[in-house]
Design an enzyme around this catalytic site. Structure first.
Site, PDB file in Angstrom:
ATOM      1  CE  LYS A   1      56.234  24.785   4.009  1.00 48.24           C
ATOM      2  NZ  LYS A   1      57.358  23.895   3.980  1.00 48.24           N
TER       3      LYS A   1
ATOM      4  CE  LYS B   1      54.082  26.784  11.352  1.00 48.75           C
ATOM      5  NZ  LYS B   1      55.476  27.207  11.381  1.00 48.75           N
TER       6      LYS B   1
ATOM      7  CB  THR C   1      55.983  27.516   7.474  1.00 56.14           C
ATOM      8  OG1 THR C   1      57.040  26.926   6.721  1.00 56.14           O
ATOM      9  CG2 THR C   1      54.654  27.195   6.815  1.00 56.14           C
TER      10      THR C   1
HETATM   11  P1  NAD Z   1      62.725  25.325  15.761  1.00 57.27           P
HETATM   12  O1  NAD Z   1      61.698  25.357  16.851  1.00 57.27           O
HETATM   13  O2  NAD Z   1      63.817  24.305  15.794  1.00 57.27           O
HETATM   14  O3  NAD Z   1      63.435  26.771  15.660  1.00 57.27           O
HETATM   15  C1  NAD Z   1      62.804  28.004  15.904  1.00 57.27           C
HETATM   16  C2  NAD Z   1      63.769  28.847  16.725  1.00 57.27           C
HETATM   17  O4  NAD Z   1      63.206  30.155  16.918  1.00 57.27           O
HETATM   18  C3  NAD Z   1      64.042  28.272  18.109  1.00 57.27           C
HETATM   19  O5  NAD Z   1      65.438  28.069  18.279  1.00 57.27           O
HETATM   20  C4  NAD Z   1      63.495  29.327  19.064  1.00 57.27           C
HETATM   21  O6  NAD Z   1      64.246  29.455  20.262  1.00 57.27           O
HETATM   22  C5  NAD Z   1      63.587  30.575  18.211  1.00 57.27           C
HETATM   23  N1  NAD Z   1      62.699  31.657  18.649  1.00 57.27           N
HETATM   24  C6  NAD Z   1      61.414  31.549  19.089  1.00 57.27           C
HETATM   25  N2  NAD Z   1      60.944  32.772  19.406  1.00 57.27           N
HETATM   26  C7  NAD Z   1      61.955  33.663  19.163  1.00 57.27           C
HETATM   27  C8  NAD Z   1      62.078  35.066  19.306  1.00 57.27           C
HETATM   28  N3  NAD Z   1      61.059  35.830  19.751  1.00 57.27           N
HETATM   29  N4  NAD Z   1      63.262  35.643  18.984  1.00 57.27           N
HETATM   30  C9  NAD Z   1      64.314  34.888  18.541  1.00 57.27           C
HETATM   31  N5  NAD Z   1      64.240  33.545  18.386  1.00 57.27           N
HETATM   32  C10 NAD Z   1      63.070  32.947  18.683  1.00 57.27           C
HETATM   33  O7  NAD Z   1      61.897  25.227  14.403  1.00 57.27           O
HETATM   34  P2  NAD Z   1      62.475  24.855  12.950  1.00 57.27           P
HETATM   35  O8  NAD Z   1      62.266  23.414  12.717  1.00 57.27           O
HETATM   36  O9  NAD Z   1      63.819  25.487  12.782  1.00 57.27           O
HETATM   37  O10 NAD Z   1      61.407  25.623  12.038  1.00 57.27           O
HETATM   38  C11 NAD Z   1      61.475  27.017  11.793  1.00 57.27           C
HETATM   39  C12 NAD Z   1      60.426  27.369  10.751  1.00 57.27           C
HETATM   40  O11 NAD Z   1      60.690  26.630   9.550  1.00 57.27           O
HETATM   41  C13 NAD Z   1      58.995  27.041  11.154  1.00 57.27           C
HETATM   42  O12 NAD Z   1      58.154  28.085  10.720  1.00 57.27           O
HETATM   43  C14 NAD Z   1      58.711  25.729  10.425  1.00 57.27           C
HETATM   44  O13 NAD Z   1      57.346  25.550  10.140  1.00 57.27           O
HETATM   45  C15 NAD Z   1      59.510  25.933   9.156  1.00 57.27           C
HETATM   46  N6  NAD Z   1      59.918  24.676   8.485  1.00 57.27           N
HETATM   47  C16 NAD Z   1      60.474  23.657   9.199  1.00 57.27           C
HETATM   48  C17 NAD Z   1      60.841  22.485   8.546  1.00 57.27           C
HETATM   49  C18 NAD Z   1      61.453  21.331   9.308  1.00 57.27           C
HETATM   50  O14 NAD Z   1      61.569  20.225   8.722  1.00 57.27           O
HETATM   51  N7  NAD Z   1      61.886  21.514  10.556  1.00 57.27           N
HETATM   52  C19 NAD Z   1      60.660  22.362   7.163  1.00 57.27           C
HETATM   53  C20 NAD Z   1      60.143  23.444   6.453  1.00 57.27           C
HETATM   54  C21 NAD Z   1      59.772  24.601   7.140  1.00 57.27           C
END
Ligand code: NAD
Length: 290
Positions: A162, A237, A87
């Site tokens: 979204k 966010k 997102t």
């Molecule tokens: P998270 O923080 O658990 O995962 C993100 C991952 O990206 C981490 O493991 C981090 O180490 C990795 N990362 C960061 N920078 C990086 C880079 N330069 N190269 C490689 N890896 C890198 O977050 P999440 O909960 O998995 O969310 C991911 C996305 O999904 C976000 O944009 C969030 O808004 C969206 N989202 C999350 C949810 C939820 O319920 N968690 C629901 C819908 C959407």
């Protein structure tokens, strides 16, 4: 399919696991060094992207997406598709898609709803922006990771869908919580409040499917001490992204703006961080007008 998967966090990890279980050849990379069983582990984002037919990114925000895209686009094979499921702001989604297309790649922005449970269960909904050709290539992957993919139009439109959806969600959750707190003070039982509103014109997903009052309505994070669920900081966010987009598009969104302010104080100044976004109800409960 040969797939590169970058960002193996709470969402990306289980999404990659589902692709592996369906027989795809996944090479993963995450800066935190996390890996997923059955995936080959790459030493960099560019290495994960090299030779892949589809590269999926699932990253925290637009700035990180832009920097990862800069690294992987030159490594990708022309004709391959960059599929971003994070997102992020509409502007970053469009900029990344433009850079990918200029390099002869397909590009899709495909943020999800359904949360961690949907990622693990393969029941996410994808809101997708980008070309019909790229959408067709990614189609079988959406079918594995999710239950529905809606093609919303050109690049950036998935993110637009979204953030508009989540702006409605933030506003209706606040309205539902403040109405419950008012009903308490007026001596109405929560059960009666739920029974009336859930079948009257005040109904919404926040009331009917995700009721913020413990012990009332279907099972929800309220019944589990407001453990997320969907954390208040993730709502913060998304509301920030909707206001950023509203400013750029000169759209008047007073309710979205107020919801952003309330979630900002809840997360940054009160006890909202780490709690479900429906914990707005105990917040309102304890307050008067002053
Ligand atoms: P998270 O923080 O658990 O995962 C993100 C991952 O990206 C981490 O493991 C981090 O180490 C990795 N990362 C960061 N920078 C990086 C880079 N330069 N190269 C490689 N890896 C890198 O977050 P999440 O909960 O998995 O969310 C991911 C996305 O999904 C976000 O944009 C969030 O808004 C969206 N989202 C999350 C949810 C939820 O319920 N968690 C629901 C819908 C959407």
């Amino acid at each position: 399919m040969k797939i590169g998967f970058i960002g193996l966090g709470n969402m990306g990890g289980p999404m990659a696991a589902n692709l592996i279980a369906a027989g795809h050849d996944v090479t993963g990379f995450d800066v935190a060094g996390v890996s997923v069983e059955g995936a080959s582990q790459a030493s960099s984002a560019a290495a994960a992207a090299t030779g892949a037919e589809v590269v999926i990114t699932m990253l925290p925000n637009g700035a990180i997406l832009r920097s990862v895209a800069e690294e992987i686009i030159p490594a990708m094979t022309p004709g391959a598709v960059l599929l971003d499921c994070s997102t992020v702001d509409v502007e970053s989604a469009r900029a990344v898609a433009e850079a990918a297309q200029a390099a002869g790649l397909g590009a899709l922005d495909a943020p999800v709803s359904g949360g961690i449970g949907g990622a693990a269960g393969g029941t996410l909904t994808f809101m997708v922006g980008g070309s019909a050709e790229a959408f067709a290539i990614a189609g079988p992957l959406f079918d594995i990771m999710g239950q529905k993919a809606v093609h919303c139009g050109p690049s950036g439109n998935g993110q637009a869908a979204k953030i508009c959806n989540n702006m409605i969600l933030g506003v209706t959750m606040i309205a539902t919580c403040e109405a419950f707190a008012l009903a308490d003070k007026l001596g109405l039982s929560r059960e009666a409040m739920f029974d009336v509103v859930s079948t009257s014109s005040g109904y919404s997903w926040s009331m009917n499917a995700y009721c913020p009052a413990p012990g009332v309505g279907p099972q929800s994070p309220a019944d589990n001490d407001y453990k997320p669920g969907f954390a208040a900081e993730l709502m913060l966010k998304d509301l920030g992204l909707s206001q950023q987009a509203a400013e750029a598009a000169d759209a008047d969104t007073p309710m979205g703006a107020r919801a952003l302010e309330l979630y900002r104080s809840f997360v940054e100044e009160e006890d909202g961080r780490g709690r479900d976004f429906s914990a707005m109800l105990p917040r309102f409960e304890g307050r008067g007008r002053g």
